[in-house]
Write a protein that holds these residues in place. Sequence first.
Motif, mmCIF file in Angstrom:
data_model
loop_
_atom_site.group_PDB
_atom_site.id
_atom_site.type_symbol
_atom_site.label_atom_id
_atom_site.label_comp_id
_atom_site.label_asym_id
_atom_site.label_seq_id
_atom_site.Cartn_x
_atom_site.Cartn_y
_atom_site.Cartn_z
ATOM 1 N N ARG A 149 0.847 -1.187 0.000
ATOM 2 C CA ARG A 149 0.000 0.000 0.000
ATOM 3 C C ARG A 149 0.882 1.236 0.000
ATOM 4 O O ARG A 149 1.890 1.304 0.712
ATOM 5 C CB ARG A 149 -0.944 0.005 1.205
ATOM 6 C CG ARG A 149 -2.026 -1.069 1.128
ATOM 7 C CD ARG A 149 -3.143 -0.778 2.118
ATOM 8 N NE ARG A 149 -3.791 0.504 1.870
ATOM 9 C CZ ARG A 149 -4.724 0.703 0.950
ATOM 10 N NH1 ARG A 149 -5.117 -0.274 0.160
ATOM 11 N NH2 ARG A 149 -5.264 1.897 0.816
ATOM 12 N N ASN A 151 1.145 5.664 -0.053
ATOM 13 C CA ASN A 151 0.516 6.935 0.284
ATOM 14 C C ASN A 151 1.154 8.004 -0.578
ATOM 15 O O ASN A 151 2.372 8.190 -0.548
ATOM 16 C CB ASN A 151 0.705 7.251 1.769
ATOM 17 C CG ASN A 151 0.044 8.553 2.166
ATOM 18 O OD1 ASN A 151 0.589 9.623 1.912
ATOM 19 N ND2 ASN A 151 -1.115 8.473 2.790
ATOM 20 N N ASN A 157 -4.380 6.958 -0.742
ATOM 21 C CA ASN A 157 -3.899 5.645 -0.318
ATOM 22 C C ASN A 157 -4.393 4.620 -1.334
ATOM 23 O O ASN A 157 -5.593 4.588 -1.646
ATOM 24 C CB ASN A 157 -4.422 5.294 1.075
ATOM 25 C CG ASN A 157 -3.784 6.143 2.157
ATOM 26 O OD1 ASN A 157 -2.615 5.966 2.488
ATOM 27 N ND2 ASN A 157 -4.545 7.082 2.709
ATOM 28 N N SER A 244 4.664 4.242 3.481
ATOM 29 C CA SER A 244 3.482 4.582 4.274
ATOM 30 C C SER A 244 3.606 5.984 4.858
ATOM 31 O O SER A 244 4.655 6.579 4.841
ATOM 32 C CB SER A 244 3.329 3.545 5.384
ATOM 33 O OG SER A 244 4.467 3.571 6.234
#
Length: 244
Positions: A149, A151, A157, A244
């Motif tokens: 994931r 950002n 996101n 992240s």
Amino acid sequence: MAQSDAAAAAMALSLTQEYFQIPVVTRTYTTACVLTTAAVQFQVVTPFQLYFNPELIICRYQIWRLITSFLFFGSLGFGFLFNIVFLYRYCRMLEEDCFRGRTADFILMFLFGGILITLLGLFANIFFLGQAFIVMLVYVWSKRNPFIRLNFFGVLNFQAPFLPWVLLGCSLLLGNPIAVDLLGISVGHMYYFLEDVFPNWPGGRKLLTTPELLRTMFDGPDGRLFQEEQQERRDPQQVEEQHS
């Protein structure tokens, strides 16, 4: 005075060691991009001597344009820093993770991407091809890390495979031509399909074969030792935390 000189020498040594910890392909390409931009900034060369021009390449034998068109990202500014950061980050992660101990295969990907981008660039009327090459690297990395994931500037996101399309959307919002992003995505998908998808199909096979010359040069006994000395295995969790 002596203490300050010693501190400066220690810092210089530390920076040198850190620089040579960067994998060889990432280090070489990133350094070439920075030096090319510096040469333009100090007016050693001009962008007109670097851009992709098939007529000058073929008729006037200015072969260097096949390389320099991948090295210049504009004058010093946000655009340049953005491209260099993306180049360094995703090129290094590919080289340290997906291509660990396989420098020859990584160079083959560079050659495959560079040649295809150059050929397709003939029809896209693009003068500098480096940004398309970065998007290609990002695309391949994103397809090989589908569960990470990301950002984006603290606003979005999303899963890694959406990153190339987020970059395309940013180009669209900023009014920049999206042909560069589409070119990089297309070439990245071609490589990913030939390398990761087609060989796993029934009746499929590996079509991209690394020449033995490249393997001897970069993955032979000396090459492997060189890789082992300067690369440290990274925890996948650290890679996720980095984004992240």
